[in-house]
Structures are given as C-alpha cells and as structure tokens.
Design a protein around this motif. Structure first.
Motif, PDB file in Angstrom:
ATOM      1  N   ALA A 147      -7.259  40.564 -24.827  1.00 55.44           N
ATOM      2  CA  ALA A 147      -8.108  40.417 -24.037  1.00 55.44           C
ATOM      3  C   ALA A 147      -9.309  41.329 -24.191  1.00 55.44           C
ATOM      4  O   ALA A 147     -10.494  41.071 -24.186  1.00 55.44           O
ATOM      5  N   LEU A 148      -9.255  42.742 -24.261  1.00 55.06           N
ATOM      6  CA  LEU A 148      -9.998  43.600 -24.655  1.00 55.06           C
ATOM      7  C   LEU A 148     -10.903  43.355 -25.985  1.00 55.06           C
ATOM      8  O   LEU A 148     -12.136  43.326 -26.025  1.00 55.06           O
ATOM      9  N   LYS A 149     -10.577  42.788 -26.918  1.00 52.10           N
ATOM     10  CA  LYS A 149     -11.020  42.408 -28.219  1.00 52.10           C
ATOM     11  C   LYS A 149     -12.136  40.979 -27.848  1.00 52.10           C
ATOM     12  O   LYS A 149     -13.397  41.396 -28.263  1.00 52.10           O
ATOM     13  N   ARG A 150     -11.687  40.176 -27.124  1.00 47.00           N
ATOM     14  CA  ARG A 150     -12.913  39.306 -26.735  1.00 47.00           C
ATOM     15  C   ARG A 150     -13.531  39.795 -25.874  1.00 47.00           C
ATOM     16  O   ARG A 150     -14.863  39.432 -25.821  1.00 47.00           O
ATOM     17  N   ARG A 153     -16.299  41.653 -27.887  1.00 49.71           N
ATOM     18  CA  ARG A 153     -17.220  40.587 -28.475  1.00 49.71           C
ATOM     19  C   ARG A 153     -18.127  40.067 -27.831  1.00 49.71           C
ATOM     20  O   ARG A 153     -19.314  39.827 -28.204  1.00 49.71           O
ATOM     21  N   LYS A 154     -17.669  39.525 -26.535  1.00 53.60           N
ATOM     22  CA  LYS A 154     -18.609  38.621 -25.450  1.00 53.60           C
ATOM     23  C   LYS A 154     -19.649  39.738 -25.037  1.00 53.60           C
ATOM     24  O   LYS A 154     -20.881  39.349 -24.624  1.00 53.60           O
ATOM     25  N   SER A 159     -16.311  50.087 -27.282  1.00 56.11           N
ATOM     26  CA  SER A 159     -15.264  51.037 -26.625  1.00 56.11           C
ATOM     27  C   SER A 159     -15.214  50.644 -25.058  1.00 56.11           C
ATOM     28  O   SER A 159     -15.833  49.894 -24.625  1.00 56.11           O
ATOM     29  N   ARG A 160     -14.075  51.066 -24.625  1.00 54.52           N
ATOM     30  CA  ARG A 160     -13.875  50.846 -23.155  1.00 54.52           C
ATOM     31  C   ARG A 160     -14.937  51.359 -22.403  1.00 54.52           C
ATOM     32  O   ARG A 160     -15.294  50.888 -21.405  1.00 54.52           O
ATOM     33  N   ALA A 161     -15.373  52.574 -22.879  1.00 55.91           N
ATOM     34  CA  ALA A 161     -16.517  53.338 -22.055  1.00 55.91           C
ATOM     35  C   ALA A 161     -17.802  52.379 -21.739  1.00 55.91           C
ATOM     36  O   ALA A 161     -18.302  52.158 -20.863  1.00 55.91           O
ATOM     37  N   GLU A 162     -18.164  51.697 -22.998  1.00 53.71           N
ATOM     38  CA  GLU A 162     -19.242  50.930 -23.382  1.00 53.71           C
ATOM     39  C   GLU A 162     -18.979  49.769 -22.273  1.00 53.71           C
ATOM     40  O   GLU A 162     -19.856  49.274 -21.579  1.00 53.71           O
ATOM     41  N   LEU A 163     -17.574  49.289 -22.181  1.00 58.17           N
ATOM     42  CA  LEU A 163     -17.268  48.217 -21.340  1.00 58.17           C
ATOM     43  C   LEU A 163     -17.618  48.550 -20.011  1.00 58.17           C
ATOM     44  O   LEU A 163     -18.206  47.735 -19.031  1.00 58.17           O
ATOM     45  N   VAL A 164     -17.206  49.481 -19.695  1.00 55.30           N
ATOM     46  CA  VAL A 164     -17.107  50.003 -18.184  1.00 55.30           C
ATOM     47  C   VAL A 164     -18.684  50.147 -17.649  1.00 55.30           C
ATOM     48  O   VAL A 164     -18.962  49.831 -16.829  1.00 55.30           O
TER      49      VAL A 164
END
Length: 179
Positions: A147-150, A153-154, A159-164
């Motif tokens: 799920a994190l990989k998807r 990409r989306k 990284s997790r930090a960028e996601l947050v």
C-alpha cells in the motif's frame, strides 16, 4: 551510535544549539552572533563551512513547518542585520505561499488516496512501523508495504516523511484526514 550521527543530532537539538532553540521558540530569523559567542559556536558546530549560520522560519497557522538556513565559511563576513531583514522577507513570502498553496495540494493528494490508504497514512504520521500498522488494521505487514508503494507512486514521493508532509499542513490536520 555512530559518533558523527550523535554530533549531528546534538548540533540540531534545541537543548544544545541556541540558533535552533531561538528559531523554534520565537519563530524569528536568527544568526549565531545574536545568541552565542564565536567560541561557543565553534564547539557546537566545528565545521569550517558553518562558521557563520543564519536560519529563518517558515510558519503556517502558528506552527513552525520548515526553516531556511544559510552558512558561510570562516573567511567570509558574518551575517548582519540586513541579512536578517532579507531572510525575514523570504520567510514571510514562503510562509504566505505555504498558507495558500499547501492546502490546495493537500486536498488533491488526499483525493488520490483510497480511504484505506488514508488510514495507513494517518498511522504512518503517528510514527508506527509497518508491522504495527498491520496489527492495528488487521492486515499483513506486506500489505502495508505494498500500500505504501502504491501511495508513494500516486503522490510522487520517495519516503514516509514526504508522504506525511504532502498530506498534512500541521499536526492539527491529522484528525481531518479521514473525514
């Protein structure tokens, strides 16, 4: 713990670095000459290319959300009041940009994710590991990884930090993520 990492961690800590402390507590631009002596600064950060430092805040909704930093070598002149005034203008501009553009990007990013991915993102933001997220959501650790990989990409992050960072403007917005 690696000695270099420990000294870097100490250099960026509020307890040991008066420049960082000033920035965090006051949300105002600062250079090392305002908060410490050259002798003390040399102990805090012995790097020759960081003999002079200046940092300024990026603020959103009263929260420090980022910082801008400049360094100079020992042979260069120290930062002065005009440098601080210029940095203040840059920080004000960036803070205004964050306040207007960031919520738009946040909304778009949230729309790209499924409700389940938003649940995972909320747990990532609280610092949970993939295994802990899996246990809490009753899915396998591998399902969390996939799920994190998807999600990466989306949202075009790595990284997790960028996601947050892309999903939240401030800590106060975490509760609004799963509406």
């Amino acid at each position: 713990m690696d000695r270099k990492f420990q000294s870097l961690k100490q250099a960026f800590s509020i307890e040991h670095n008066p420049v960082v402390r000033y920035l965090v507590e006051r949300h105002a631009p600062v250079h090392e000459g305002l908060v410490t002596s050259p002798k003390v600064w040399q102990v805090i950060c012995p790097r020759p290319d960081h003999w002079h430092v200046m940092a300024g805040p990026v603020v959103n909704q009263g929260q420090l959300v980022g910082a801008i930093g400049f360094t100079r070598e020992r042979t260069r002149p120290s930062f002065d009041d005009q440098d601080l005034a210029d940095l203040s203008a840059i920080c004000l501009h960036l803070s205004a940009w964050v306040a207007t553009v960031r919520p738009q990007r946040q909304a778009v990013a949230q729309q790209r994710l499924t409700p389940r991915e938003l649940e995972i993102a909320e747990l990532v933001a609280t610092g949970r590991t993939n295994a802990a997220i899996g246990r809490e959501l009753w899915i396998t650790e591998n399902s969390v990884k996939q799920a994190l990989k998807r999600m990466f990409r989306k949202l075009q992050v790595t990284s997790r930090a960028e996601l947050v960072t892309q999903l939240y403007v401030s800590k106060n917005d975490i509760s609004g993520l799963t509406t």
